[in-house]
Structures are given as C-alpha cells and as structure tokens.
Design an enzyme around this catalytic site. Structure first.
Site, PDB file in Angstrom:
ATOM      1  N   HIS A   1      -1.338  -4.988  19.136  1.00  0.00           N
ATOM      2  CA  HIS A   1      -0.672  -4.594  17.889  1.00  0.00           C
ATOM      3  C   HIS A   1       0.065  -3.263  18.111  1.00  0.00           C
ATOM      4  O   HIS A   1      -0.458  -2.356  18.759  1.00  0.00           O
ATOM      5  CB  HIS A   1      -1.715  -4.427  16.771  1.00  0.00           C
ATOM      6  CG  HIS A   1      -1.107  -4.282  15.418  1.00  0.00           C
ATOM      7  ND1 HIS A   1      -0.584  -3.086  14.965  1.00  0.00           N
ATOM      8  CD2 HIS A   1      -0.909  -5.175  14.428  1.00  0.00           C
ATOM      9  CE1 HIS A   1      -0.106  -3.266  13.739  1.00  0.00           C
ATOM     10  NE2 HIS A   1      -0.303  -4.518  13.387  1.00  0.00           N
TER      11      HIS A   1
ATOM     12  N   GLU B   1       0.498  -0.701  16.319  1.00  0.00           N
ATOM     13  CA  GLU B   1      -0.245   0.501  15.902  1.00  0.00           C
ATOM     14  C   GLU B   1      -1.260   0.906  16.978  1.00  0.00           C
ATOM     15  O   GLU B   1      -1.394   2.091  17.311  1.00  0.00           O
ATOM     16  CB  GLU B   1      -0.967   0.239  14.577  1.00  0.00           C
ATOM     17  CG  GLU B   1      -1.758   1.465  14.109  1.00  0.00           C
ATOM     18  CD  GLU B   1      -2.618   1.199  12.885  1.00  0.00           C
ATOM     19  OE1 GLU B   1      -2.238   0.380  12.031  1.00  0.00           O
ATOM     20  OE2 GLU B   1      -3.685   1.828  12.792  1.00  0.00           O
TER      21      GLU B   1
ATOM     22  N   ASN C   1      -3.131  -7.208   8.996  1.00  0.00           N
ATOM     23  CA  ASN C   1      -4.085  -7.002   7.891  1.00  0.00           C
ATOM     24  C   ASN C   1      -4.164  -8.240   6.995  1.00  0.00           C
ATOM     25  O   ASN C   1      -5.219  -8.548   6.453  1.00  0.00           O
ATOM     26  CB  ASN C   1      -3.763  -5.713   7.119  1.00  0.00           C
ATOM     27  CG  ASN C   1      -2.632  -5.861   6.133  1.00  0.00           C
ATOM     28  OD1 ASN C   1      -2.843  -6.264   4.994  1.00  0.00           O
ATOM     29  ND2 ASN C   1      -1.410  -5.543   6.541  1.00  0.00           N
TER      30      ASN C   1
ATOM     31  N   CYS D   1       0.865  -1.184   0.000  1.00  0.00           N
ATOM     32  CA  CYS D   1       0.000   0.000   0.000  1.00  0.00           C
ATOM     33  C   CYS D   1       0.905   1.238   0.000  1.00  0.00           C
ATOM     34  O   CYS D   1       2.134   1.138   0.110  1.00  0.00           O
ATOM     35  CB  CYS D   1      -0.865  -0.007   1.261  1.00  0.00           C
ATOM     36  SG  CYS D   1       0.148   0.032   2.745  1.00  0.00           S
TER      37      CYS D   1
ATOM     38  N   SER E   1       1.612  -5.416   3.249  1.00  0.00           N
ATOM     39  CA  SER E   1       3.073  -5.445   3.407  1.00  0.00           C
ATOM     40  C   SER E   1       3.719  -6.585   2.617  1.00  0.00           C
ATOM     41  O   SER E   1       4.856  -6.959   2.887  1.00  0.00           O
ATOM     42  CB  SER E   1       3.410  -5.551   4.900  1.00  0.00           C
ATOM     43  OG  SER E   1       2.609  -6.530   5.511  1.00  0.00           O
TER      44      SER E   1
END
Ligand code: SF4
Length: 297
Positions: free
Chosen positions: A131, A133, A227, A14, A269
């Site tokens: 996670h 993030e 993801n 991405c 990724s």
C-alpha cells in the site's frame, strides 16, 4: 411492512480525505500558471482511493500520473496517503510546485518510524506492504535498520534487542495487537505507537455493530481502497450477506430479497453522492409504503 435502511454515522469522507479533496479543488481553481510556472496539475497516484471521485477531479483539471518519471513541470499534488521520501526528493529536484495533501495522521506515522529508527529501534510496520501509505512510512526509516512487516518475520527475527511498532492508519486494532504480542515474545524492549486513526476505529466499530443487526449489509467504496476492503472483511465475518460495491449500479433486487433491515457503511474515501445514489436505488427496489432511513452509531 416497514423497511429500514440504517447508515453508519461515520460513513464516507474522513477528515484527511475531505482535506485532500479541498486542497485539490483549490489548486485546480487557481489554474495552471497562477504562480508563473507553466504546466499541468497532477497528483502522484490517485489523491484518494475512489475511482469515481478521482474522475470528478480529473474533470476539474487534476490529472493523475503513476510515477515521478511522467512529471516534467507544473504542480504536483501529494495524495492523502503520502509518497515515499525518494519520490518527494525527486520532485524537489525537478523544481515542480509541490502541493502536499498528505493526511497529518499519515505524516505522524512517518515521523514515528523515522524517529524510532534514528534511536536504534528495529521497525515493525503493521499494514499492507504494497500500500502506498506503508511504502511511504517505510521510506522514512533510516537505512540499514531492520524492518518487519509480517508476524512471521517478527517471530523469526534474530539479533534484535529493541523494536518500535507503527501502524498503517487504517488497520484494525486486533491486527495491531497480534503484532504487539509477537514482538513482545521476541524482543526484550518494544515501543508501540498506535497510529491507527480515530476515524478508522470509529468506522469499524459502527460497521461491526450494524452488520450484527442488519439482514443485509452494504459496504460502499473503491475496490482499490484498503480501508473499504477491510470494512467489508470485518462486516462479512459478522454478516455473511455483506456486499462490497462501488456504486448503485452494482445493486440488484436479489441482494435485498427477504430483508427488512439494510445496513449501509462506506470507506473513508467514498463520496456522499455515491452513498446517496445507493440509498435512492435501495428505496426504488423496496417498493413499499414505509421506508425508514436513519443513522446508526
Ligand atoms: S482515514 Fe484517517 S489517516 Fe486516513 S486519510 Fe482519513 S483521517 Fe487521515
């Protein structure tokens, strides 16, 4: 008989991952002491959640450390999914050169969490609490503000009049909506910032569509990639012949036995060379005259 391989148009890197890799490669290209400061180039945790891509970066001179304690000098790259506020402060305190590769969409989620908590909202963070993030988003919430990370916690919350919701960028819209519904039942005022990134939504839509028409579905990406795991889950719910694999080495002929259409998707990724390797191996297994390869969107 013609066999088909359909690849989702959005499969693979991405915007945020491409950007993080470009920053890392550029930093490695400048060398260790380009700015007069000696020391190694390291990322605080993997720059992206793909072991093979991280290995290639290591070959270019970008090492990985797991904690700030392991860093004494040099350049430190902040990964695409961000780091906690305390880790950033600790790095600043050490006087190392910080190279920030945090995806701007992750930064946005951090900023919303910070602003909402400053405005007196309790914060609901939709995502995987462990996670990096999500940890980074939570770290930007003002001290003392209630934080909820599960629907059960939201439903059991007491004494909260207003709550703000932010989302890990790679979550599904359906999961966000289950938190929104629980929050609206519990709190008189709810503000929602849908911080799911467009790349994630598009990838999930294309992948579910493809999983519905393919005989067998392959989801490519790191086992440590949230993801990719989520993509595998949603594809599996639609197509029971869904396989989450990291590289073509995990493919076996039995996986495509009897299938005419293979669907391929990949996490944000997953590098292009991994996707290409899987396509080549599928073609090798399908020893037939005609194999059509096309994009699905
Ligand atoms: S998935 Fe979205 S938020 Fe995450 S790194 Fe990629 S572009 Fe940024």
């Amino acid at each position: 008989m013609t066999k088909k391989i359909l690849i989702t148009k959005s499969a693979g890197f991405c915007f945020g991952v491409k950007r993080a890799i470009a920053i890392a490669v550029e930093t490695a290209g400048k060398g260790e002491a380009e700015d007069g400061k000696e020391g190694p180039i390291q990322s605080l945790g993997p720059i992206i959640h793909n072991p093979q891509a991280v290995e290639r970066l290591q070959e270019k001179g970008v090492g990985v450390v797991e904690s700030v304690d392991e860093i004494a000098c040099g350049k430190v790259i902040i990964p695409s999914h961000g780091v906690t506020r305390s880790d950033r402060s600790a790095l600043e305190g050490k006087g190392v050169t910080i190279v920030d590769a945090t995806c701007p969409f992750v930064t946005k989620a951090q900023e919303h969490a910070k602003a909402l908590s400053r405005d007196g909202y309790a914060i609901v963070v939709v995502g995987e609490p462990d996670h990096p993030e999500v940890k980074s988003i939570i770290s930007y919430i003002e001290k003392g503000v209630p934080v909820f990370t599960t629907v059960a916690e939201v439903s059991a919350a007491k004494g909260v009049r207003k709550a703000g919701i932010v989302v890990q960028t790679t979550q599904t819209f359906d999961n966000l909506m289950s938190f929104v519904a629980a929050a609206m039942r519990r709190f008189p005022e709810v503000r929602v910032f849908n911080t799911i990134c467009n790349a994630t939504t598009l990838r999930q839509q294309e992948s579910t569509g493809l999983a519905g028409l393919a005989d067998v579905m392959f989801v490519l990406g790191g086992y440590n990639s949230a993801n990719t795991r989520r993509l595998a889950e949603i594809c599996k719910a639609i197509n029971s012949r869904t396989y989450h694999i990291e590289t073509e080495r995990e493919l076996s002929p039995s996986m495509i036995e009897g299938a005419s259409v293979a669907g391929v998707t990949a996490g944000a990724s997953t590098p292009p060379w991994i996707i290409a390797g899987v396509l080549d191996r599928l073609k090798e297994f399908w020893k037939c005259d005609r194999i059509e390869v096309s994009f699905y969107r």
